[in-house]
Scaffold this motif. Structure first.
Motif, mmCIF file in Angstrom:
data_model
loop_
_atom_site.group_PDB
_atom_site.id
_atom_site.type_symbol
_atom_site.label_atom_id
_atom_site.label_comp_id
_atom_site.label_asym_id
_atom_site.label_seq_id
_atom_site.Cartn_x
_atom_site.Cartn_y
_atom_site.Cartn_z
ATOM 1 N N ILE A 32 12.448 7.892 -5.114
ATOM 2 C CA ILE A 32 11.299 7.087 -5.534
ATOM 3 C C ILE A 32 11.383 5.740 -4.839
ATOM 4 O O ILE A 32 12.397 5.047 -4.928
ATOM 5 N N LEU A 33 10.308 5.421 -4.094
ATOM 6 C CA LEU A 33 10.219 4.119 -3.429
ATOM 7 C C LEU A 33 9.333 3.223 -4.272
ATOM 8 O O LEU A 33 8.153 3.530 -4.475
ATOM 9 N N VAL A 34 9.893 2.140 -4.779
ATOM 10 C CA VAL A 34 9.149 1.223 -5.636
ATOM 11 C C VAL A 34 8.669 0.060 -4.775
ATOM 12 O O VAL A 34 9.476 -0.671 -4.194
ATOM 13 N N MET A 35 7.346 -0.090 -4.692
ATOM 14 C CA MET A 35 6.770 -1.114 -3.822
ATOM 15 C C MET A 35 6.172 -2.255 -4.627
ATOM 16 O O MET A 35 5.622 -2.060 -5.720
ATOM 17 N N LYS A 36 6.309 -3.430 -4.047
ATOM 18 C CA LYS A 36 5.720 -4.624 -4.645
ATOM 19 C C LYS A 36 5.423 -5.597 -3.508
ATOM 20 O O LYS A 36 6.308 -5.927 -2.720
ATOM 21 N N ASP A 37 4.155 -6.007 -3.420
ATOM 22 C CA ASP A 37 3.726 -6.968 -2.401
ATOM 23 C C ASP A 37 4.085 -6.506 -0.986
ATOM 24 O O ASP A 37 4.498 -7.280 -0.121
ATOM 25 N N GLY A 38 3.951 -5.170 -0.725
ATOM 26 C CA GLY A 38 4.145 -4.647 0.615
ATOM 27 C C GLY A 38 5.569 -4.323 0.989
ATOM 28 O O GLY A 38 5.814 -3.856 2.104
#
Length: 607
Positions: A573-579
Motif C-alpha cells: 500500500i502506497l500512502v500518498m499525501k501532497d504528491g
C-alpha cells in the motif's frame, strides 16, 4: 456524448453581427493550400460561373430586340406599309431561349463540380480531425469541454463547407453580373445608366443609417437570448433543487425580466431590419420612374428603340441584386474563415510522439514496475509530485491511497504515459517507458474505471471490444470469470441483448461487471483499477470484488480506492499525501505504525 451542448442559433437578420477570423488573410491562404489538389476543378467552376453569367446577361438585350421588332411591325401595320415580322421575332426568341439554355448548362456543371469539391474537402477535414484526436495529448482534452472539441467536427466543418460551396461561385457570378449589366446598360444609354447608378449611393446612405441604429439591438438580442437559454437550461437541469427550495417564483420572475428585455431588443432589431427592403423598393421605384421617363424622351427622339427601354429596366431591376449578394457573400466568407481558423488551430495543435527508434517489444512484458525519483506537475510552475519512488514486482497488488488531490490518479496517468514525467523515470521490466511505442505501451495495460464505459451494441460486442478476435466461447468464459454470466443469461436476449445508448437497461454494478469481463478478455499483464467499486452498494461491491480477484490473478495490479476496507489484502500500500509517498507497507504494518494511513483508515469507521 449526451452532455454535448447543442449549437446555439444565431439570432438573425441581414445586419446581425458576423463572427470574424483573427487572421483572415492567413486563414484564407491555408484554406487555398488545403484545397490545392482540387484547383483544376475550382478553376473550371469559376469559368462555368463566368460563362453562365455572361450568357444570362446578354439575354435581356436580345429580348429587347424582339420588343423593338414587334413595335416596328405594329407601326408599319397601322401606317399600311407592311405587317409584323413574326418569323424574325421567332428567331430572336429562339436565340434567347438558346442563350438561357446554355447558361443553365454551365450553371448545372459548376454546381455539380463545386458540390463535389466541397464534400471532398469536408470529408478530408473530418477525417484529419478524427485522426488528429488520436494523436493529441490528454492535457488538451482535460482543459476543454467535449462540446468545444465536437463543434470543430460538426458546426465548424459544416459552416466551412456551406461557405465554400456558395461563396466561390457567388462571388464570380455577382462580379460578372455587375460588370456585364453595367456594360450592357452603357451600350444602351450612358445617360440612363448615370441615373440608375445615382440610386445606389442614396440607398446605401439610407441603409447605413438603419444599420447604425439596428446593430446595438442585434447585439442586445444575442446577449439576452444567451441569458434566457441559460436560465431555461439551468431550470430544466436543476428543477428538483428548485422545487425542493420553493424557488419557482423567483426563477419565473428572473425569466420574465430577461425575456422582456429579449422581446424589446428583438422586435426593435427585427423591425429596423424589416424596414430595409421597403425602403430600397421605394428608392428603386423612384429610379425606375426616372429611367422610364428618360427612356421615353430618348425613344421619341430616335436615340434608342422601345425594346431598349424594356431591356434597360430589366437590367436596372437586377443590378442591385448582385451587389446585395456580394455583401451577403462577404459575411459568409467571414464566418467561413472564422470556422476554418478554428479547425486549422485544432489541426496545428501539439501532438504526442507516437513512435521511437528501436522500440522495446511489449509482447515480452512481465509486469515489473519501478518509479524512480519521479517529479511531475501539470503546470511547470506548480509541481504536485516532488520525489516519488517505488518498486513493484510482477504479480503484486499495489494499492494507492490518500486524500483527494494527493496525486493517486496522476501516478496512473504517468504510468500509461498520458503525461511525461518532468524528472526521474518510470520503468517497466527495467525499460524506460519512453523506449516503447506509445500505443504499444498501452496495450500492456487493462483498465477498470469508476465510470464504466459501454457503447450502444450487444453485450457480446461490448465484451469483445477487449479483444476483437476473441471467439464466443472466450467471451462467455470471461463473463463467467467476472461473475457476470448468471445475470447476463437472465436478461432479454441474453448475450445478444443490445444496450441502450445511455446503457440505462443495466444497473451500475452490472455495467462494472461487464467492464471487468472485457478487461479479463483483453488479458493484459498490468491492471489499473481506479475506484472501481465506489459507486455501488455493499452487496454489489462484494460481487465486483470477487470478479476483480479473478481478474488480478497473476497480474501486476494498481488499485486506487477510497474505501480502504477493499484493499486490506494488497501486497503493498502506497500512502500518498501532497504528491509524495509518506508511508508504504501492507495493511497490518501501516496500522501498527499508527501514522497517516491509520488515521485515514480509522476515520472511515468513526461515527
Amino acid at each position: 456524448m449526451a452532455d454535448t451542448p447543442r449549437p446555439k442559433r444565431r439570432p438573425g437578420g441581414p445586419m446581425a453581427p458576423v463572427e470574424k477570423a483573427k487572421n483572415f488573410k492567413g486563414t484564407i491562404k491555408k484554406l487555398i493550400k488545403y484545397i490545392g489538389k482540387h484547383k483544376i476543378a475550382v478553376f473550371i467552376v469559376m469559368l462555368c460561373a463566368a460563362f453562365s453569367t455572361v450568357f444570362s446577361v446578354i439575354g435581356p438585350k436580345i429580348l429587347g430586340n424582339a420588343t423593338s421588332e414587334l413595335a416596328s411591325g405594329l407601326m408599319r401595320k397601322i401606317q399600311g406599309n407592311g405587317s409584323i415580322d413574326l418569323q424574325a421575332i421567332g428567331y430572336i426568341l429562339l436565340s434567347v431561349l438558346l442563350l438561357y439554355a446554355v447558361s443553365a448548362v454551365f450553371m448545372f456543371v459548376q454546381g455539380w463540380l463545386m458540390t463535389g469539391v466541397t464534400q471532398k474537402v469536408c470529408y478530408r477535414m473530418r477525417r484529419d480531425i478524427s485522426e488528429k484526436i488520436n494523436r493529441m495529448p490528454l492535457k488538451y482534452f482535460e482543459s476543454r469541454t467535449y462540446g468545444e472539441v465536437l463543434s470543430r467536427i460538426t458546426n465548424d466543418v459544416d459552416t466551412l463547407g456551406m461557405g465554400l460551396n456558395q461563396s466561390i461561385t457567388q462571388i464570380i457570378t455577382s462580379i460578372c453580373t455587375v460588370v456585364g449589366i453595367l456594360v450592357m446598360m452603357l451600350s444602351i444609354s450612358p445617360l440612363m445608366t448615370l441615373i440608375a447608378i445615382v440610386i445606389l449611393p442614396v440607398s446605401a446612405f439610407l441603409i447605413s443609417i438603419i444599420v447604425k441604429f439596428s446593430q446595438k439591438h442585434f447585439r442586445d438580442q444575442q446577449k439576452y437570448l444567451g441569458v434566457v437559454n441559460g436560465i431555461v437550461e439551468e431550470s430544466y437541469g436543476g428543477h428538483l433543487i428548485i422545487k425542493a427550495y420553493n424557488k419557482e417564483e423567483e426563477i419565473l420572475d428572473d425569466f420574465e425580466k430577461t425575456n422582456n428585455l429579449l422581446y424589446q431588443s428583438a422586435w426593435k432589431s427585427q423591425f429596423l431590419s424589416g424596414m430595409m427592403m421597403p425602403l430600397m423598393m421605394f428608392v428603386s421605384n423612384i429610379g425606375y420612374a426616372f429611367v422610364a421617363l428618360t427612356g421615353s424622351i430618348l425613344a421619341i427622339n430616335g436615340v434608342i428603340q422601345i425594346g431598349d427601354i424594356q431591356a434597360f429596366i430589366q437590367y436596372v431591376k437586377t443590378f442591385t441584386q448582385p451587389i446585395q449578394q456580394i455583401s451577403q457573400v462577404v459575411n459568409m466568407v467571414q464566418s467561413m474563415a472564422a470556422a476554418a481558423e478554428r479547425v486549422f488551430e485544432f489541426l496545428d495543435e501539439e501532438e504526442e510522439i507516437q513512435t521511437v527508434e528501436n522500440p522495446v517489444d511489449v509482447k515480452s512484458i512481465k509486469g515489473d514496475v519501478e518509479f524512480e525519483n519521479v517529479k511531475f506537475g501539470y503546470n511547470e510552475n506548480k509541481i504536485i509530485i516532488h520525489d516519488f519512488s517505488a518498486k513493484i514486482k510482477q504479480g503484486q497488488r499495489i494499492a494507492i491511497v490518500g486524500p483527494t488531490g494527493a496525486g493517486k490518479t496522476t501516478i496512473v496517468k504517468l504510468l500509461m504515459r498520458f503525461y511525461d514525467v518532468g524528472g526521474g523515470a518510470v520503468k517497466i521490466d527495467g525499460h524506460n517507458i519512453k523506449d516503447f511505442n506509445r500505443r504499444e505501451l498501452r496495450d500492456a495495460f487493462g483498465m477498470v474505471l469508476q465510470d464504466a464505459w459501454l457503447f450502444n451494441g450487444s453485450i457480446m460486442e461490448n465484451i469483445r471490444y477487449g479483444r476483437l478476435d476473441a471467439t464466443d466461447e472466450e467471451v462467455i468464459s470471461a463473463l463467467k470469470a467476472a461473475h457476470a454470466d448468471r445475470f447476463v443469461r437472465t436478461l432479454p436476449g441474453g448475450y445478444n441483448m443490445v444496450l441502450n445508448e445511455d446503457t440505462s437497461n443495466v444497473s451500475q454494478g452490472q455495467k462494472q461487471l461487464l467492464t471487468i469481463a472485457r478487461t479479463i478478455l483483453a488479458d493484459n499483464p498490468i491492471l489499473i483499477l481506479d475506484e472501481a467499486t465506489s459507486s455501488v452498494d455493499t452487496r454489489t461491491e462484494s460481487r465486483i470484488q470477487k470478479a476483480m480477484n479473478n481478474l488480478m490473478k497473476g497480474r501486476t495490479s494498481f488499485i486506487i480506492a477510497h474505501r480502504l476496507s477493499t484493499i486490506k489484502d494488497a501486497d503493498l500500500i502506497l500512502v500518498m499525501k501532497d504528491g509524495d509517498i509518506v508511508e508504504q507497507g501492507n495493511h497490518d504494518e501501516l496500522l501498527k505504525k499508527d501514522g497517516f494511513y491509520a488515521e485515514l483508515y480509522n476515520s472511515q469507521f468513526e461515527e
